[in-house]
Design a protein around this motif. Structure first.
Motif, PDB file in Angstrom:
ATOM      1  N   PHE A  26       0.830  -1.210   0.000  1.00 12.63           N
ATOM      2  CA  PHE A  26       0.000   0.000   0.000  1.00 12.63           C
ATOM      3  C   PHE A  26       0.860   1.253   0.000  1.00 12.63           C
ATOM      4  CE2 PHE A  26      -2.600   3.257   2.094  1.00 12.63           C
ATOM      5  CZ  PHE A  26      -3.737   3.207   1.301  1.00 12.63           C
ATOM      6  N   VAL A  27       1.951   1.202   0.707  1.00 11.90           N
ATOM      7  CA  VAL A  27       2.853   2.360   0.778  1.00 11.90           C
ATOM      8  C   VAL A  27       4.034   2.090  -0.147  1.00 11.90           C
ATOM      9  CG1 VAL A  27       4.259   3.818   2.257  1.00 11.90           C
ATOM     10  CG2 VAL A  27       2.159   2.786   3.162  1.00 11.90           C
ATOM     11  N   PRO A  28       4.192   2.865  -1.235  1.00 18.56           N
ATOM     12  CA  PRO A  28       5.293   2.628  -2.189  1.00 18.56           C
ATOM     13  C   PRO A  28       6.637   3.110  -1.635  1.00 18.56           C
ATOM     14  CG  PRO A  28       4.012   4.514  -2.870  1.00 18.56           C
ATOM     15  CD  PRO A  28       3.311   3.966  -1.667  1.00 18.56           C
ATOM     16  N   VAL A  29       7.178   2.335  -0.726  1.00 16.34           N
ATOM     17  CA  VAL A  29       8.424   2.733  -0.080  1.00 16.34           C
ATOM     18  C   VAL A  29       9.566   2.776  -1.085  1.00 16.34           C
ATOM     19  CG1 VAL A  29      10.073   2.157   1.742  1.00 16.34           C
ATOM     20  CG2 VAL A  29       7.626   1.779   2.126  1.00 16.34           C
ATOM     21  N   MET A  30       9.636   1.777  -1.972  1.00 18.38           N
ATOM     22  CA  MET A  30      10.725   1.720  -2.945  1.00 18.38           C
ATOM     23  C   MET A  30      10.671   2.931  -3.891  1.00 18.38           C
ATOM     24  SD  MET A  30      12.396  -0.838  -1.938  1.00 18.38           S
ATOM     25  CE  MET A  30      13.579  -0.819  -3.256  1.00 18.38           C
ATOM     26  N   LEU A  31       9.470   3.313  -4.257  1.00 15.04           N
ATOM     27  CA  LEU A  31       9.328   4.478  -5.130  1.00 15.04           C
ATOM     28  C   LEU A  31       9.759   5.740  -4.385  1.00 15.04           C
ATOM     29  CD1 LEU A  31       8.331   5.432  -7.921  1.00 15.04           C
ATOM     30  CD2 LEU A  31       6.069   5.748  -6.915  1.00 15.04           C
ATOM     31  N   TRP A  32       9.436   5.806  -3.096  1.00 15.27           N
ATOM     32  CA  TRP A  32       9.847   6.960  -2.272  1.00 15.27           C
ATOM     33  C   TRP A  32      11.365   7.030  -2.164  1.00 15.27           C
ATOM     34  CZ3 TRP A  32      11.559   6.769   3.118  1.00 15.27           C
ATOM     35  CH2 TRP A  32      11.696   8.033   3.694  1.00 15.27           C
TER      36      TRP A  32
END
Length: 331
Positions: A26-32
């Motif tokens: 749900f949280v796009p950590v890799m994109l962040w």
């Protein structure tokens, strides 16, 4: 007991892994992390908000990273709003980068408007740098001497960024050029003049300003091929002669029908007169009988009447015999 503790530990670890996987999905950590590595500072809660607004973060963040690397000043809110409006964010950013490299002045607002209008803004920018050639089909025109001339043209156009929104497309350009070719051929005194100077068509058409109101700027119009068609003038004259012939035949048939009708009418009148004569002749004996009964006609009067009839018949037979003899002598 130790075995039960190990089982609970395994359960908690598995639950933690599953919970972490759900959070990461749900949280796009890799994109962040990718954005931070590229120098684009984004709040993680902004990405979570995109998820909640049903926006695919990668469709906005990746173009943002691309724009930042190219030195284009666009905000995440601008890209997200364009995505929510149904636009293609990646294509808009690519068009902005291409315009910047080609020294074409293009703002994000105009680029987004062009994209939302259904135009391929990236292709338009590329066409501004590298003009496009549009080839028309064979367009037929008739010169003043009645000869059909067919011409095929190649139109070199460049996209006009300022008129992409609301400007006419390629079909309008082709239609206007075709109209110009037809009018130019039609104003020529004869077809030989067109064949000898095909560039006359392109020069005349270019002067008309056919790119007004379109999304393109016409750079040149080149006549690729010129061919001779049918002798339209002769065909029209032949058709006119055939039509005149049919009209004359119809009028002759009408006159013949009227003559036949008049002849039939005369025959009917003659037959009617003969019938009256016969009817009158049939009344003569009745009248004579009535005259005998009333005493108005005597025997001597009747004999004189018969002698006159016999004399008349004899004279008719003599005159007919003379006519027949004259005919035989002439033969």
């Amino acid at each position: 007991m130790p075995d039960g503790i190990d089982i609970l530990f395994i359960i908690f670890v598995a639950a933690g892994i599953i919970l972490l996987a759900v959070i990461l999905s749900f949280v796009p950590v890799m994109l962040w992390i990718s954005a931070l590595a590229a120098g684009v500072r984004i709040n993680i809660f902004t990405l979570i908000g995109m998820r909640l607004r049903r926006v695919i973060p990668s469709r906005v963040i990746n173009p943002l990273i691309k724009a930042h690397k190219a030195g284009i000043d666009v905000g995440i809110n601008q890209l997200e709003s364009h995505y929510l409006a149904g636009g293609n964010v990646d294509r808009v950013v690519n068009a902005l980068i291409a315009a910047q490299r080609a020294n074409i002045e293009l703002t994000f607002e105009r680029c987004a408007a062009i994209d939302l209008a259904g135009r391929d803004v990236l292709e338009a920018v590329q066409m501004s740098v590298n003009p496009k050639v549009i080839e028309t089909p064979f367009i037929s025109g008739v010169a003043m001497d009645g000869i059909e001339v067919k011409a095929k043209a190649r139109i070199t156009v460049r996209a006009n960024i300022d008129r992409l929104v609301g400007g006419a497309g390629e079909e309008t350009v082709i239609a206007r050029v075709g109209e110009g070719i037809v009018s130019t051929i039609g104003s020529s005194d004869n077809h030989k003049k067109v064949l000898e100077n095909p560039d006359l068509i392109s020069h005349t058409v270019l002067k008309k300003g056919l790119d007004a109101g379109t999304a393109f700027e016409i750079l040149s119009i080149d006549i690729a091929d010129v061919d001779i068609g049918k002798n339209i003038g002769a065909i029209l004259q032949t058709d006119q002669a055939e039509a005149d012939k049919k009209i004359a035949q119809a009028k002759a048939e009408e006159r013949r029908a009227m003559a036949v009708a008049r002849e039939q009418e005369m025959i009917a009148q003659v037959q009617e007169m003969r019938a009256k004569v016969v009817e009158a002749e049939a009344e003569v004996p009745l009248a004579m009988a009535e005259a005998f009964r009333t005493g108005n006609l005597g025997v001597m009067d009747y004999m004189n009447y018969r002698n006159i009839q016999a004399d008349t018949k004899m004279r008719e037979s003599i005159s007919q015999a003379e006519v027949n003899s004259d005919d035989e002598e002439q033969k």
